[in-house]
Design a protein around this motif. Structure first.
Motif, PDB file in Angstrom:
ATOM      1  N   THR A   1      97.066  23.605  17.374  1.00 19.63           N
ATOM      2  CA  THR A   1      97.015  24.906  18.036  1.00 19.63           C
ATOM      3  C   THR A   1      96.867  26.008  16.994  1.00 19.63           C
ATOM      4  N   GLU A   2      95.969  26.949  17.244  1.00 24.12           N
ATOM      5  CA  GLU A   2      95.694  28.015  16.288  1.00 24.12           C
ATOM      6  C   GLU A   2      96.651  29.191  16.461  1.00 24.12           C
ATOM      7  N   TYR A   3      97.032  29.799  15.338  1.00 26.87           N
ATOM      8  CA  TYR A   3      97.792  31.049  15.358  1.00 26.87           C
ATOM      9  C   TYR A   3      97.553  31.776  14.032  1.00 26.87           C
ATOM     10  N   SER A   4      97.666  33.086  14.063  1.00 26.09           N
ATOM     11  CA  SER A   4      97.403  33.863  12.851  1.00 26.09           C
ATOM     12  C   SER A   4      97.957  35.273  13.008  1.00 26.09           C
ATOM     13  N   GLY A   5      98.117  35.937  11.884  1.00 24.01           N
ATOM     14  CA  GLY A   5      98.450  37.350  11.854  1.00 24.01           C
ATOM     15  C   GLY A   5      97.274  38.125  11.283  1.00 24.01           C
ATOM     16  N   PHE A   6      97.125  39.387  11.690  1.00 25.82           N
ATOM     17  CA  PHE A   6      95.965  40.146  11.237  1.00 25.82           C
ATOM     18  C   PHE A   6      96.331  41.608  11.003  1.00 25.82           C
ATOM     19  N   LEU A   7      95.548  42.230  10.127  1.00 24.98           N
ATOM     20  CA  LEU A   7      95.650  43.646   9.830  1.00 24.98           C
ATOM     21  C   LEU A   7      94.244  44.210   9.783  1.00 24.98           C
ATOM     22  N   ILE A   8      93.992  45.241  10.594  1.00 22.87           N
ATOM     23  CA  ILE A   8      92.668  45.857  10.658  1.00 22.87           C
ATOM     24  C   ILE A   8      92.814  47.347  10.380  1.00 22.87           C
ATOM     25  N   THR A   9      92.015  47.867   9.475  1.00 24.66           N
ATOM     26  CA  THR A   9      91.954  49.300   9.211  1.00 24.66           C
ATOM     27  C   THR A   9      90.515  49.763   9.389  1.00 24.66           C
ATOM     28  N   GLY A  10      90.352  50.971   9.927  1.00 28.47           N
ATOM     29  CA  GLY A  10      89.002  51.430  10.200  1.00 28.47           C
ATOM     30  C   GLY A  10      88.880  52.936  10.189  1.00 28.47           C
ATOM     31  N   TYR A  11      87.635  53.381  10.270  1.00 29.02           N
ATOM     32  CA  TYR A  11      87.315  54.800  10.298  1.00 29.02           C
ATOM     33  C   TYR A  11      86.175  55.026  11.285  1.00 29.02           C
ATOM     34  N   ASN A  12      86.350  55.971  12.189  1.00 25.26           N
ATOM     35  CA  ASN A  12      85.316  56.334  13.150  1.00 25.26           C
ATOM     36  C   ASN A  12      84.592  57.585  12.668  1.00 25.26           C
TER      37      ASN A  12
ATOM     38  N   LEU B   1      87.788  47.088   8.246  1.00 21.15           N
ATOM     39  CA  LEU B   1      88.118  45.985   7.346  1.00 21.15           C
ATOM     40  C   LEU B   1      89.214  45.160   8.001  1.00 21.15           C
ATOM     41  N   LYS B   2      88.965  43.869   8.212  1.00 23.27           N
ATOM     42  CA  LYS B   2      89.918  42.991   8.889  1.00 23.27           C
ATOM     43  C   LYS B   2      90.403  41.916   7.921  1.00 23.27           C
ATOM     44  N   ASN B   3      91.721  41.794   7.805  1.00 27.73           N
ATOM     45  CA  ASN B   3      92.357  40.735   7.019  1.00 27.73           C
ATOM     46  C   ASN B   3      93.152  39.841   7.962  1.00 27.73           C
ATOM     47  N   GLU B   4      92.997  38.536   7.808  1.00 25.55           N
ATOM     48  CA  GLU B   4      93.653  37.593   8.713  1.00 25.55           C
ATOM     49  C   GLU B   4      94.177  36.400   7.922  1.00 25.55           C
ATOM     50  N   CYS B   5      95.351  35.917   8.311  1.00 23.30           N
ATOM     51  CA  CYS B   5      95.954  34.753   7.676  1.00 23.30           C
ATOM     52  C   CYS B   5      96.648  33.919   8.744  1.00 23.30           C
TER      53      CYS B   5
ATOM     54  N   PHE C   1      92.725  31.964   4.982  1.00 22.85           N
ATOM     55  CA  PHE C   1      92.715  33.395   4.677  1.00 22.85           C
ATOM     56  C   PHE C   1      91.292  33.896   4.889  1.00 22.85           C
ATOM     57  N   SER C   2      91.134  34.940   5.675  1.00 27.71           N
ATOM     58  CA  SER C   2      89.782  35.470   5.920  1.00 27.71           C
ATOM     59  C   SER C   2      89.795  36.984   5.807  1.00 27.71           C
ATOM     60  N   GLN C   3      88.647  37.504   5.419  1.00 30.40           N
ATOM     61  CA  GLN C   3      88.462  38.947   5.323  1.00 30.40           C
ATOM     62  C   GLN C   3      87.080  39.291   5.849  1.00 30.40           C
ATOM     63  N   SER C   4      87.007  40.346   6.678  1.00 27.95           N
ATOM     64  CA  SER C   4      85.751  40.732   7.300  1.00 27.95           C
ATOM     65  C   SER C   4      85.520  42.219   7.120  1.00 27.95           C
ATOM     66  N   ILE C   5      84.250  42.572   6.952  1.00 30.54           N
ATOM     67  CA  ILE C   5      83.811  43.960   6.981  1.00 30.54           C
ATOM     68  C   ILE C   5      82.888  44.107   8.186  1.00 30.54           C
ATOM     69  N   ILE C   6      83.218  45.017   9.102  1.00 30.20           N
ATOM     70  CA  ILE C   6      82.481  45.180  10.352  1.00 30.20           C
ATOM     71  C   ILE C   6      81.926  46.599  10.402  1.00 30.20           C
ATOM     72  N   TYR C   7      80.625  46.696  10.654  1.00 25.65           N
ATOM     73  CA  TYR C   7      79.948  47.989  10.647  1.00 25.65           C
ATOM     74  C   TYR C   7      79.154  48.150  11.935  1.00 25.65           C
ATOM     75  N   ASN C   8      79.379  49.252  12.643  1.00 23.67           N
ATOM     76  CA  ASN C   8      78.653  49.556  13.879  1.00 23.67           C
ATOM     77  C   ASN C   8      78.059  50.952  13.772  1.00 23.67           C
TER      78      ASN C   8
ATOM     79  N   LYS D   1      81.878  38.051   6.757  1.00 25.40           N
ATOM     80  CA  LYS D   1      83.181  37.399   6.837  1.00 25.40           C
ATOM     81  C   LYS D   1      83.283  36.314   5.775  1.00 25.40           C
ATOM     82  N   ILE D   2      84.425  36.273   5.094  1.00 20.19           N
ATOM     83  CA  ILE D   2      84.702  35.258   4.066  1.00 20.19           C
ATOM     84  C   ILE D   2      85.955  34.488   4.476  1.00 20.19           C
TER      85      ILE D   2
END
Length: 330
Positions: free
Chosen positions: A107-118, A126-130, A148-155, A173-174
């Motif tokens: 079963t999958e589970y994780s914690g995440f932290l996302i910071t962004g600017y509009n 920027l999303k960090n997940e573990c 451990f993953s890190q993503s940069i999302i641009y819209n 995403k890495i």
């Protein structure tokens, strides 16, 4: 000017300054529904706002998607926003997956932290997940690994004038599996274009996906390729195992026709024709050409969300069935 008029102007100015100096405070329970594209989510949050500062605390959160099986996930998160800056921190836990036993060793589970600017016409985050995620090796054995993953999302909105809408959406995403000395990355980008006219909508979507290993010298080598259906933003109803690719580029088209508006101008039922063509490359460096075409019927929810059921055939003359839409704007 008389003394009374001067006194009245001074009193009005003083009252205005007093009102503007007071804090703007709002406390409310805020439900939220996301149905534009998978994953679909429903949440109820307690939101407290003081001037430009907003705090949001979770009361209920459920998310549903169909990638790698039908899944129901709970992902409560605390959100803080100050003007155009915002951040989220939360936990995600898989409650149900049709492909695996619930509450099992995978079963999958994780914690995440996302910071962004509009900014004015888009956003960057920027999303960090573990956490513990499922990975499949080349013997099709599934295991749960520390990820451990890190993503940069641009819209970015390119144009939106009610007649023509277009945007550019990109993500890098890495993923790093430290216990297996394994790392990979993936890049996804798409540019949708929608032209609106009274009796229909013409949609076009261009997409590119690429994934590759960064370091695979450890004891295990995992599959990182993805199916074409899982990357189109649609829910597939097919039960067979689709081909998977480490690279593909595609063009998707859809024409929606609101034929019943000739009888009732407020009618939101539409018929659709769709077609797409793609070129995919798998891990063995085999090139495959893909295409699909078919018809569908749908309803424009809230006047802006075209919910569609579609059926057609693909390059192998197999029947394909989808929910949702072919083209989408963020």
């Amino acid at each position: 000017m008389s003394f009374k008029k001067v006194a009245g102007i001074i009193w009005a100015a003083s009252l205005f300054c007093t009102v503007m100096a007071e804090d703007f405070i709002v406390d409310k329970i805020k439900p939220s529904v996301a149905i534009y594209q998978p994953p679909y989510s429903f949440s109820i949050n307690y939101e407290k706002r003081k001037n430009d500062l907003i705090f949001s605390f979770p009361l209920l959160n459920l998310t549903m998607d169909t990638y790698n099986g039908f899944r129901i996930v709970t992902a409560p998160e605390v959100k803080v926003q100050y003007k155009k800056f915002w951040g989220k921190v939360g936990l995600e836990y898989e409650l149900y997956n049709s492909s695996y036993e619930p509450f099992s060793q995978i079963t999958e589970y994780s914690g995440f932290l996302i910071t962004g600017y509009n900014f004015l016409n888009g956003s960057v985050a920027l999303k960090n997940e573990c956490g513990k995620k499922r990975w499949t090796d080349f013997q099709d054995c599934v295991s749960r690994e520390l990820d451990f993953s890190q993503s940069i999302i641009y819209n970015l909105y390119l144009i939106d004038n009610l007649i023509v809408r277009s945007s550019c959406n990109a993500e890098l995403k890495i993923d790093v599996l430290p216990q297996q000395q394994f790392a990979s990355y993936q890049v996804m980008t798409n540019i949708p274009f929608v032209y609106n006219w009274f009796y229909g909508e013409s949609c076009l979507l261009g997409s590119i996906f690429y994934t590759q290993y960064l370091n695979s010298s450890g004891g295990k080598k995992f599959q990182i390729d993805r199916s074409y259906d899982s990357l189109t933003g649609r829910v597939t109803l097919n039960c067979d195992n689709p081909d998977k690719f480490c690279f593909f580029t595609s063009i998707e088209m859809e024409q929606r026709l609101y034929a019943f508006r000739c009888l009732n101008i407020d009618n939101n039922i539409f018929l659709s024709l769709f077609g797409n063509a793609a070129m995919g490359l798998n891990q063995a460096q085999d090139l495959k050409l893909l295409y699909q075409a078919g018809v569908g019927i749908g309803y424009n929810l809230y006047g802006c969300v075209p919910f569609t059921f579609q059926a057609g055939i693909n390059q192998d003359n197999k029947i394909v069935m989808y929910l949702n839409v072919v083209a989408k704007v963020m």
